[in-house]
Write a protein that holds these residues in place. Structure first.
Motif, PDB file in Angstrom:
ATOM      1  N   VAL A  37      -4.930   8.813   4.042  1.00 42.76           N
ATOM      2  CA  VAL A  37      -4.951   7.366   4.308  1.00 42.76           C
ATOM      3  C   VAL A  37      -4.369   6.695   5.651  1.00 42.76           C
ATOM      4  O   VAL A  37      -3.794   7.714   6.269  1.00 42.76           O
ATOM      5  CB  VAL A  37      -4.172   6.853   3.142  1.00 42.76           C
ATOM      6  CG1 VAL A  37      -4.663   7.173   1.736  1.00 42.76           C
ATOM      7  CG2 VAL A  37      -2.637   7.095   3.237  1.00 42.76           C
ATOM      8  N   LYS A  44     -15.204   1.370   6.265  1.00 46.86           N
ATOM      9  CA  LYS A  44     -15.185   1.000   4.822  1.00 46.86           C
ATOM     10  C   LYS A  44     -16.500   0.555   4.628  1.00 46.86           C
ATOM     11  O   LYS A  44     -17.023  -0.386   5.389  1.00 46.86           O
ATOM     12  CB  LYS A  44     -14.083   0.100   4.440  1.00 46.86           C
ATOM     13  CG  LYS A  44     -12.633   0.693   4.311  1.00 46.86           C
ATOM     14  CD  LYS A  44     -11.748  -0.177   4.367  1.00 46.86           C
ATOM     15  CE  LYS A  44     -10.554  -0.214   5.563  1.00 46.86           C
ATOM     16  NZ  LYS A  44      -9.423  -0.882   5.023  1.00 46.86           N
ATOM     17  N   ARG A  81     -11.507   4.309   6.940  1.00 50.34           N
ATOM     18  CA  ARG A  81     -10.855   5.020   5.719  1.00 50.34           C
ATOM     19  C   ARG A  81     -11.275   6.292   6.206  1.00 50.34           C
ATOM     20  O   ARG A  81     -12.276   6.863   6.808  1.00 50.34           O
ATOM     21  CB  ARG A  81     -11.455   4.409   4.365  1.00 50.34           C
ATOM     22  CG  ARG A  81     -12.766   4.810   4.078  1.00 50.34           C
ATOM     23  CD  ARG A  81     -13.221   4.128   2.848  1.00 50.34           C
ATOM     24  NE  ARG A  81     -14.759   4.338   2.693  1.00 50.34           N
ATOM     25  CZ  ARG A  81     -15.148   5.610   2.490  1.00 50.34           C
ATOM     26  NH1 ARG A  81     -14.589   6.734   2.215  1.00 50.34           N
ATOM     27  NH2 ARG A  81     -16.533   5.611   2.320  1.00 50.34           N
ATOM     28  N   ASP A  85      -6.805   1.106   9.726  1.00 50.68           N
ATOM     29  CA  ASP A  85      -7.004   0.328   8.539  1.00 50.68           C
ATOM     30  C   ASP A  85      -7.586  -1.127   8.651  1.00 50.68           C
ATOM     31  O   ASP A  85      -8.701  -1.469   8.182  1.00 50.68           O
ATOM     32  CB  ASP A  85      -5.945   0.266   7.693  1.00 50.68           C
ATOM     33  CG  ASP A  85      -5.994  -0.561   6.302  1.00 50.68           C
ATOM     34  OD1 ASP A  85      -7.032  -0.072   5.433  1.00 50.68           O
ATOM     35  OD2 ASP A  85      -5.627  -1.554   6.109  1.00 50.68           O
ATOM     36  N   ARG A 123       0.575  -1.088   0.040  1.00 55.92           N
ATOM     37  CA  ARG A 123      -0.043   0.071  -0.026  1.00 55.92           C
ATOM     38  C   ARG A 123       0.993   1.270  -0.165  1.00 55.92           C
ATOM     39  O   ARG A 123       0.203   2.329   0.026  1.00 55.92           O
ATOM     40  CB  ARG A 123      -0.843   0.076   1.067  1.00 55.92           C
ATOM     41  CG  ARG A 123      -2.180  -0.868   1.083  1.00 55.92           C
ATOM     42  CD  ARG A 123      -3.051  -0.898   2.176  1.00 55.92           C
ATOM     43  NE  ARG A 123      -3.883   0.561   2.052  1.00 55.92           N
ATOM     44  CZ  ARG A 123      -4.205   1.047   3.360  1.00 55.92           C
ATOM     45  NH1 ARG A 123      -4.105   0.568   4.498  1.00 55.92           N
ATOM     46  NH2 ARG A 123      -4.716   2.364   3.150  1.00 55.92           N
TER      47      ARG A 123
END
Lengths: 215, 215
Positions: free
Chosen positions: A176, B214, B196, B191, A31
């Protein structure tokens, strides 16, 4: 006097500047490319790939500024080659092909001595085996008063920060959440090291934060 | 279904949501107020202090939105009283005087049982000694489908995040380097926990980041 800079250096909201499990397939870690997604669409990046077009705007301007007045670079060994892979085999000539995008001397920190490696377009890789301060001395000689950019990775940036050798940083905060990877800030007291945020510039895909030493 | 939210929650560029060495004199930790400096000048904050004026703009709008539709709050014990100080002495009635700015039921996580404490203006403090999930159950009953805000501190937010109990977060990233204090992200893989960043809103003194699960 050469300015020593970190520029266009990405960090996730949760403080990571590379993903976990770096490899030949994932040189920025798993990522990791998401950290760079503010750069890829820019006109600057397209031009660097020899492609026309690309977006203009704040991110493009900040990426472009990252190259202003540079006369030398310093890279950690993983920036030059994969952690597990052909390097330090001398057939490995970096990630960038025959004409790397530096066009100035690049000093690569490594434990493996190697002859200077001149490339097309003005880039020459110099391999420095005697530490970060020696690399900076050599970069200063090469830069002749021009700016020196510490390109990364995060570990290299942290070493130079701890040693008090960086004058200014441009961090690109990406929205992020990496959750894991190579942290930029962890265990580093940037306030005690004398830095403050001097400017915040909202971009299209990153929030640009400029850090300087407190005056 | 009640939404469980963290809102207008400040974090420094280097990931701290409170300063070090919290005390009666420094309830937010040393330099902690710098994390809140995006709130203090707003019209919302002035109104909360019963003062006219204050700045309008993005930060004000985001601070104001932090109160939208709230029907209950949950606070860690240090949000209600100082770590070392009069609390849990029953003469301590929170940081906010006779009329706290909540105006709804507030559930305080603590190990010290205490009778409900009704205050002026609709706030009642309830002291919950059987853990974060019990507090959330009680808050849900009180909220009757309205939103519940986890007010902090960072340790409490982290506990609820780890338990997977938070639906959305509004973080206000402040361009300050704390260097030390209470981290928000350290050791927490947001994560992997399913979050997100859904939106970035540049404000006058903070960059607002909205996080959701998410889909």
């Amino acid at each position: 006097m050469s300015k020593v800079c970190v520029r266009a250096f990405s960090v996730s909201l949760d403080g990571f500047s590379a993903g976990p499990n770096q490899s030949l397939e994932n040189p920025l870690g798993v990522r990791g490319p998401e950290l760079m997604e503010w750069v890829f669409p820019t006109r600057m990046f397209c031009a660097m790939q020899g492609v026309a077009g690309g977006e203009t705007g704040t991110d493009d301007a900040m990426a472009t500024k990252g190259f202003d007045g540079l006369r030398a670079w310093i890279l950690g060994r993983n920036m030059f080659g994969p952690v597990r892979g052909p390097w330090p085999d001398e057939s490995w000539k970096g990630w960038w092909g025959e004409e790397p995008p530096y066009h100035v001397p690049v000093f690569v920190l490594t434990h493996h001595p190697r002859a200077d490696l001149p490339m097309k377009g003005g880039t020459t890789f110099h391999f420095v085996t005697d530490g970060i301060e020696a690399a900076l001395e050599r970069a200063k000689e090469a830069a002749g008063g021009g700016a020196i950019r510490i390109g990364g990775g995060p570990g290299t940036v942290r070493q130079y920060l701890r040693a008090g050798l960086i004058d200014e940083l441009h961090l690109a905060v990406r929205p992020v959440l990496m959750g894991a990877g190579e942290p930029l800030f962890a265990g580093l007291d940037l306030d005690a090291l004398g830095y403050r945020v001097s400017e915040v510039i909202p971009g299209e895909r990153a929030t640009h934060m400029l850090l300087r030493r407190k005056s």
